[in-house]
Scaffold this motif. Structure first.
Motif, PDB file in Angstrom:
ATOM      1  N   ALA A 271      49.995   7.263  17.734  1.00  0.00           N
ATOM      2  CA  ALA A 271      50.395   6.217  18.673  1.00  0.00           C
ATOM      3  C   ALA A 271      50.251   4.842  18.028  1.00  0.00           C
ATOM      4  O   ALA A 271      49.308   4.591  17.289  1.00  0.00           O
ATOM      5  CB  ALA A 271      49.538   6.296  19.930  1.00  0.00           C
ATOM      6  N   CYS A 272      51.218   3.965  18.320  1.00  0.00           N
ATOM      7  CA  CYS A 272      51.167   2.588  17.798  1.00  0.00           C
ATOM      8  C   CYS A 272      50.272   1.706  18.658  1.00  0.00           C
ATOM      9  O   CYS A 272      49.881   0.624  18.241  1.00  0.00           O
ATOM     10  CB  CYS A 272      52.570   1.997  17.751  1.00  0.00           C
ATOM     11  SG  CYS A 272      53.628   2.829  16.583  1.00  0.00           S
ATOM     12  N   GLU A 273      50.012   2.139  19.876  1.00  0.00           N
ATOM     13  CA  GLU A 273      49.126   1.390  20.770  1.00  0.00           C
ATOM     14  C   GLU A 273      48.053   2.352  21.271  1.00  0.00           C
ATOM     15  O   GLU A 273      48.198   3.565  21.143  1.00  0.00           O
ATOM     16  CB  GLU A 273      49.934   0.832  21.946  1.00  0.00           C
ATOM     17  CG  GLU A 273      50.682   1.921  22.700  1.00  0.00           C
ATOM     18  CD  GLU A 273      51.598   1.388  23.778  1.00  0.00           C
ATOM     19  OE1 GLU A 273      51.119   0.577  24.593  1.00  0.00           O
ATOM     20  OE2 GLU A 273      52.766   1.778  23.803  1.00  0.00           O
ATOM     21  N   ASN A 319      53.291   6.269  29.039  1.00  0.00           N
ATOM     22  CA  ASN A 319      54.251   6.432  27.942  1.00  0.00           C
ATOM     23  C   ASN A 319      53.899   5.591  26.712  1.00  0.00           C
ATOM     24  O   ASN A 319      54.609   4.654  26.357  1.00  0.00           O
ATOM     25  CB  ASN A 319      55.668   6.046  28.406  1.00  0.00           C
ATOM     26  CG  ASN A 319      56.111   6.877  29.576  1.00  0.00           C
ATOM     27  OD1 ASN A 319      55.879   8.072  29.607  1.00  0.00           O
ATOM     28  ND2 ASN A 319      56.717   6.236  30.562  1.00  0.00           N
ATOM     29  N   GLN A 321      53.690   4.263  23.002  1.00  0.00           N
ATOM     30  CA  GLN A 321      54.662   4.384  21.910  1.00  0.00           C
ATOM     31  C   GLN A 321      54.056   5.231  20.800  1.00  0.00           C
ATOM     32  O   GLN A 321      53.051   4.862  20.211  1.00  0.00           O
ATOM     33  CB  GLN A 321      55.030   2.996  21.365  1.00  0.00           C
ATOM     34  CG  GLN A 321      56.125   3.073  20.313  1.00  0.00           C
ATOM     35  CD  GLN A 321      56.334   1.758  19.599  1.00  0.00           C
ATOM     36  OE1 GLN A 321      55.677   0.766  19.896  1.00  0.00           O
ATOM     37  NE2 GLN A 321      57.234   1.742  18.640  1.00  0.00           N
ATOM     38  N   CYS A 322      54.677   6.379  20.535  1.00  0.00           N
ATOM     39  CA  CYS A 322      54.197   7.286  19.486  1.00  0.00           C
ATOM     40  C   CYS A 322      55.281   7.442  18.428  1.00  0.00           C
ATOM     41  O   CYS A 322      56.463   7.564  18.751  1.00  0.00           O
ATOM     42  CB  CYS A 322      53.841   8.655  20.069  1.00  0.00           C
ATOM     43  SG  CYS A 322      52.409   8.604  21.166  1.00  0.00           S
ATOM     44  N   ASP A 326      59.181   8.699  18.818  1.00  0.00           N
ATOM     45  CA  ASP A 326      60.255   7.722  18.599  1.00  0.00           C
ATOM     46  C   ASP A 326      61.275   8.237  17.590  1.00  0.00           C
ATOM     47  O   ASP A 326      62.484   8.080  17.763  1.00  0.00           O
ATOM     48  CB  ASP A 326      59.669   6.391  18.102  1.00  0.00           C
ATOM     49  CG  ASP A 326      58.936   5.649  19.204  1.00  0.00           C
ATOM     50  OD1 ASP A 326      59.026   6.096  20.359  1.00  0.00           O
ATOM     51  OD2 ASP A 326      58.279   4.633  18.921  1.00  0.00           O
ATOM     52  N   THR A 329      63.380  10.980  19.278  1.00  0.00           N
ATOM     53  CA  THR A 329      64.268  10.427  20.305  1.00  0.00           C
ATOM     54  C   THR A 329      65.454   9.711  19.682  1.00  0.00           C
ATOM     55  O   THR A 329      66.600   9.891  20.098  1.00  0.00           O
ATOM     56  CB  THR A 329      63.482   9.451  21.216  1.00  0.00           C
ATOM     57  OG1 THR A 329      62.313  10.114  21.702  1.00  0.00           O
ATOM     58  CG2 THR A 329      64.311   8.993  22.384  1.00  0.00           C
TER      59      THR A 329
END
Length: 985
Positions: A271-273, A319, A321-322, A326, A329
């Motif tokens: 995850a980016c966050e 949700n 951001q992973c 991403d 998708t």
């Protein structure tokens, strides 16, 4: 009831003229439903065990009833329980309270983490709710509420039902319920207050006790003490001191190695966050008696550190951001694009004035040179060879979707043998690209056959990963189109220069793989055949000994160990010397035919009679003597011929062929034509056999080609000697047998002079054309199974580091689901989206596990026992709605949670910069920070008050009374259950 009045919208309308019959019908309908659900009579059940509301299974049944034209839904909510013993049913305790009234006093399931709101407020194991059927309908006025309540009361009285019945009033978002429960001579009223703003006197325990006692109104002077359960909830939102460990990758530094956890050929992960947004700590005092603690508007004994029970839950980010999600998708979005490569890159890329003439002159100059490449292909070839230069000239280096550095890095990754071209020359390049090592035999590697993707060490798989990365980071669809164009050019270059494609297994196309992988394997087969032909024409290997064995037990059983170099000889036989309609080659001497390999296994058939050939014919195309067998009539040794390999086929060609065969129909002519088409390989082998064995008959061919169709038995001759007599099998003796017909038409032609079964030139051009016309969307569709395959391998690899049992189960489900969906061509988008969503959910779970491990310092913990406890605690947080903290505030996890809150409080207490600039002494600052509390004010306060008192008179039966209170920032609710004696009042 409710303090806030709401404007009436679509509401329950009952006029004063409502007929009694409508009301009676409504009551009758409720009774009918209760009867159907078998809720009539005395309710029975075992005492509730601790935590059963959380661990047990809740179910519900629903039906619809109407009051005039207004529709209600009636729902029965209940905890599934084992049936109680028969003895208990036969001997009910005299004057026993109804089960719901007993549940009001039970303390084993206070504050369940996941339950219906009425379960949390009243502690009930079973209840029925009547609510407006439509979401925007509401019962607002007091008269209508009272009418519904009287309906409920009459229903309970008529049926003897002891299950509580609730009516939902006001707008649904307010969750307002009123209800009633009846038993023999007793009744409990369920009432509720819901306020947006809480009066000050009810924000603490002493005020709530006052309202509870006044509501009970017990006439006894020394009132029985009230038992209390209190829960304070604290929310931790500030994670500043624990930065999320995953940093986004450095896109600019991707070329040339791994930076930020990302490199070509590997999917990113994580995850980016921070995927955990909040931590909720609930501190609970489960059993308190009135008078033990003080909690009023000036002082409170409720210190969270002293609470005997701590429990924690985490709130997941919505949700998050992973990276892997991403990538998947965005690549899936590519499948929906409509543009062709030409439209994306511009048709002008291939057009350049004055170049056509140069191409023609160059082509004409080639006429004087002997070349194995078909002449009519030359001008096309030169045009394609110069395509790269033309594209770059028109676009300019800066305009290219992919810059040269990135492009070269990818091409070297895809074609590692290209790096050896200049340094080591032709031989080195071809030797490294002949194929892969034997594939590893493990479950993960063999996923490609389930997903119909490609092996994880193959060129197709690597190409899919590179395109996925290019699509995300380097130009999107334009970058994909550019890389694909370069890839197709490389394929043509390799075909024309006899360089095998690396990263593809030897042999015919593997039908377990995706079609694109099969096409590349087919191109490799073509290159292999063409290379063998060209090397033979140059005479580069004059001293060639016969190699290889025949494949079947009859054709090669006797020499199965004769030639260990069989694998090296595959595809290097005479077969390229063809007299096909498209290409003509000079005939070579017989000594140059001696290289080849045997025929495939499993060919069966036979004939009634042999067609005798002239013994005077010169034998041609021999591989080696069989060893055991001799010809039946001349008695000479039987020679295994050099044969053509059957043409390799991709699945689309097989489908095309099967359609053609099916269209021939069932007529005699169609059946004959179908047999002729299917026997092309058999005819070729017969011709090769006749050329190698002059004077042979059909029986000789069958003995070598299909030994099971030649039956031998021992018989006694006239002289009494035992001799072996042989004959063709019954199926070979059928009149007009295909084998007999083929044998009669076969001429003694060695394989080198036969028309090729496999025209590599034509097939290669077909493959190259197929590749050239693929749109980026087509390409993405072809390669999506490879990307899903790679994503599954990635999550398996990452999960192995965390060891989360729930994730293991989900991965198995993903593999099972993907196997079913991807096995068929053109799977539905919806099903593909489901697979991607499942993979994304696994990635989020693993990211949450890592976030919690970092926050609780699992890896830094030196004590092994504590480390295991913390790891178990983190895993429970992921899988359970709420987790108890062993040792409360003094346990290993509790002390870490305490520190997290302390640090967050210190950060929030630091004054802004402008205040610090003011002249504040260091001593004053020290005093200010010293008064900071370890915990913020509680976000939620929940209190349950219980007692048993006689109501409404002193001589009434003592009955359970209960009141639940919850106070949050913008909400205050009181839910009371007050019981009264209906016999002695």
């Amino acid at each position: 009831m409710a303090a806030d009045s709401e404007p009436e919208s679509e509401v329950f309308e009952i006029t004063d003229f409502t007929t009694a019959s409508e009301w009676e019908r409504f009551i009758s309908k409720i009774e009918e439903v209760l009867n159907d659900w078998k809720l009539i009579g005395i309710s029975s059940g075992k005492p509730l065990e601790k935590g059963v509301y959380t661990t047990g299974v809740w179910e519900e049944k629903s039906d619809e009833i109407s009051f005039a034209d207004f529709k209600f839904s009636i729902t029965h909510h209940f905890l599934v329980q084992e049936p109680s013993d028969k003895d208990g049913k036969e001997e009910p305790v005299e004057d026993a309270l109804p089960l719901p009234m007993q549940d009001l006093l039970c303390m084993n399931n206070d504050f369940p983490p996941r339950a219906h709101c009425l379960v949390r407020w009243y502690g009930l194991r079973e209840f029925v709710v009547i609510a407006p059927a439509a979401n925007n309908d509401a019962v607002l006025s007091e008269s209508k509420c009272n009418l519904l309540l009287s309906s409920v009361s009459i229903t309970l009285g008529n049926t003897g039902c002891q299950v509580p019945l609730f009516v939902q009033i006001h707008h649904k978002w307010r969750r307002m319920y009123v209800g009633e429960c009846q038993g023999p001579g007793v009744r409990t009223d369920f009432e509720m207050v819901h306020l947006r703003k809480v009066p000050n006197q009810y924000t603490h325990l002493s005020g709530l006790l006052d309202i509870f006692k006044s509501k009970i109104g017990c006439p006894l002077t020394p009132l029985l003490p009230v038992s209390m359960a209190i829960r304070l909830t604290y929310v931790l939102q500030d994670w500043q001191q624990y930065f999320w460990p995953q940093q986004p990758p450095d896109i600019d530094a991707l070329v040339g190695g791994e930076v930020g956890g990302l490199e070509f050929g590997k999917l990113p992960f994580g995850a980016c966050e921070d995927p955990i947004s909040e931590l909720h700590l609930a501190t609970t005092w489960p059993h308190l008696t009135e008078g033990i603690i003080v909690d009023n508007d000036v002082y409170s004994d409720l210190d969270p550190i002293q609470a005997p029970q701590w429990s924690v839950r985490v709130r997941k980010a919505d949700n998050p951001q992973c990276l892997l999600g991403d990538f998947l998708t965005e690549f899936f979005k590519l499948c929906r694009r409509k543009e062709s490569t030409d439209e994306i890159l511009g048709r002008s890329a291939f057009e350049e004035e004055g170049k056509e003439v140069a191409d023609i002159t160059h082509a004409l100059s080639k006429l004087t040179e002997p070349a194995p490449v078909p002449i009519h292909k030359l001008s096309v070839t030169n045009m394609v060879h110069s395509a790269k230069k033309k594209i770059r000239k028109h676009r300019g280096v800066d305009e290219s979707p992919l810059n040269n550095e990135v492009l070269n890095t990818i091409l070297l990754f895809l074609f590692p043998d290209a790096a050896d071209k200049l340094a080591d020359g032709f031989e080195s390049r071809t030797s490294t690209s002949a194929g892969n090592n034997p594939p590893p035999e493990n479950e993960d590697y063999n996923l490609f056959s389930q997903f119909k993707s490609a092996p994880s060490d193959s060129l197709t798989y690597k190409l899919a990963l590179c395109l996925c990365m290019i699509n995300f980071y380097h130009g999107g669809v334009k970058g994909v189109a550019h890389l694909w164009q370069e890839f197709v050019l490389e394929m043509r270059y390799r075909w024309e220069n006899n360089y095998l494609i690396p990263g593809l297994a030897n042999g015919p196309p593997d039908l377990r793989c995706c079609l694109l992988h099969q096409k590349l394997q087919m191109l490799n087969c073509c290159i292999e055949r063409k290379k063998a032909r060209d090397e033979g024409k140059r005479g580069s290997m004059p001293d060639r000994s016969p190699g290889g064995t025949s494949g079947d037990t009859g054709k090669g059983a006797d020499h199965s160990g004769d030639n260990p170099d069989k694998e090296k000889e595959v595809g290097k036989s005479w077969e390229s010397w063809s007299d096909s309609e498209e290409e003509f080659f000079e005939c070579l001497s017989d000594t140059e035919d001696l290289k080849g390999n045997g025929q495939e296994n499993g060919k069966k058939g036979g004939a009634k009679e042999g067609n005798k050939e002239s013994v005077n014919l010169k034998p041609e195309g021999r591989l080696h003597p069989h060893g055991k067998l001799t010809l039946l009539h001349p008695g000479e040794p039987l020679y295994i011929p050099i044969t053509q390999e059957p043409a390799p086929m991709t699945e689309d060609l097989l489908e095309e062929q099967s359609e053609v065969l099916a269209k021939l129909g069932t007529s005699a002519e169609g059946a004959h034509l179908r047999a002729r088409m299917q026997s092309a390989c058999l005819l070729s082998d017969m011709e090769s056999f006749k050329a190698a064995n002059p004077g042979c008959c059909l029986e000789d061919f069958v003995r070598w080609y299909s030994p099971r169709d030649y039956i031998e038995e021992e018989v006694v001759d006239e002289k009494g000697n035992i001799v072996i007599k042989g004959e063709l099998s019954a199926r070979m003796k059928i009149p007009s047998n295909m084998w007999v017909e083929a044998w009669e038409t076969a001429k003694p032609v060695p394989a080198r002079r036969q028309k090729r079964l496999f025209d590599d030139t034509r097939e290669a051009e077909k493959v190259l054309h197929y590749l050239a016309v693929q749109k980026p969307a087509d390409l993405a569709r072809h390669l999506l199974p490879c990307i899903i395959h790679a994503a599954v391998l990635k999550v398996k690899e990452e999960e192995a580091l965390e060891d989360i049992s729930s994730v293991k189960k989900i991965i198995k489900q993903i593999i099972s689901h993907s196997s079913k969906v991807l096995r068929f061509p053109n799977p539905e988008d919806k099903k593909l989206e489901e697979i991607i969503a499942q993979i994304m959910s696994v990635e989020a779970i693993i990211a949450r596990a890592r976030s919690l491990k970092a926050k609780f310092g699992v890896e830094k913990c030196e004590n092994e026992e504590e480390k295991e406890d913390l790891q178990r605690f983190v895993n429970c947080l992921l899988e359970q709605p709420e987790v108890s903290v062993i040792g409360a505030g003094r346990g290993p996890a509790g002390s870490i949670i305490h520190k997290l809150f302390v640090n967050a409080q210190r950060v929030s207490a630091v004054p802004p910069l402008e205040e610090e600039l003011r002249s504040v002494s260091s001593e004053e600052r020290r005093l200010n920070t010293g008064t900071v509390s370890d915990f913020p004010p509680p976000t939620g306060r929940e209190v349950i008050l219980r007692t048993t008192v006689p109501r409404p008179a002193t001589y009434s039966k003592p009955l359970p009374q209960r009141m639940y209170s919850v106070l949050t920032k913008e909400d205050f609710r009181l839910a009371g259950a007050f019981s009264a004696d209906t016999t002695f009042f």
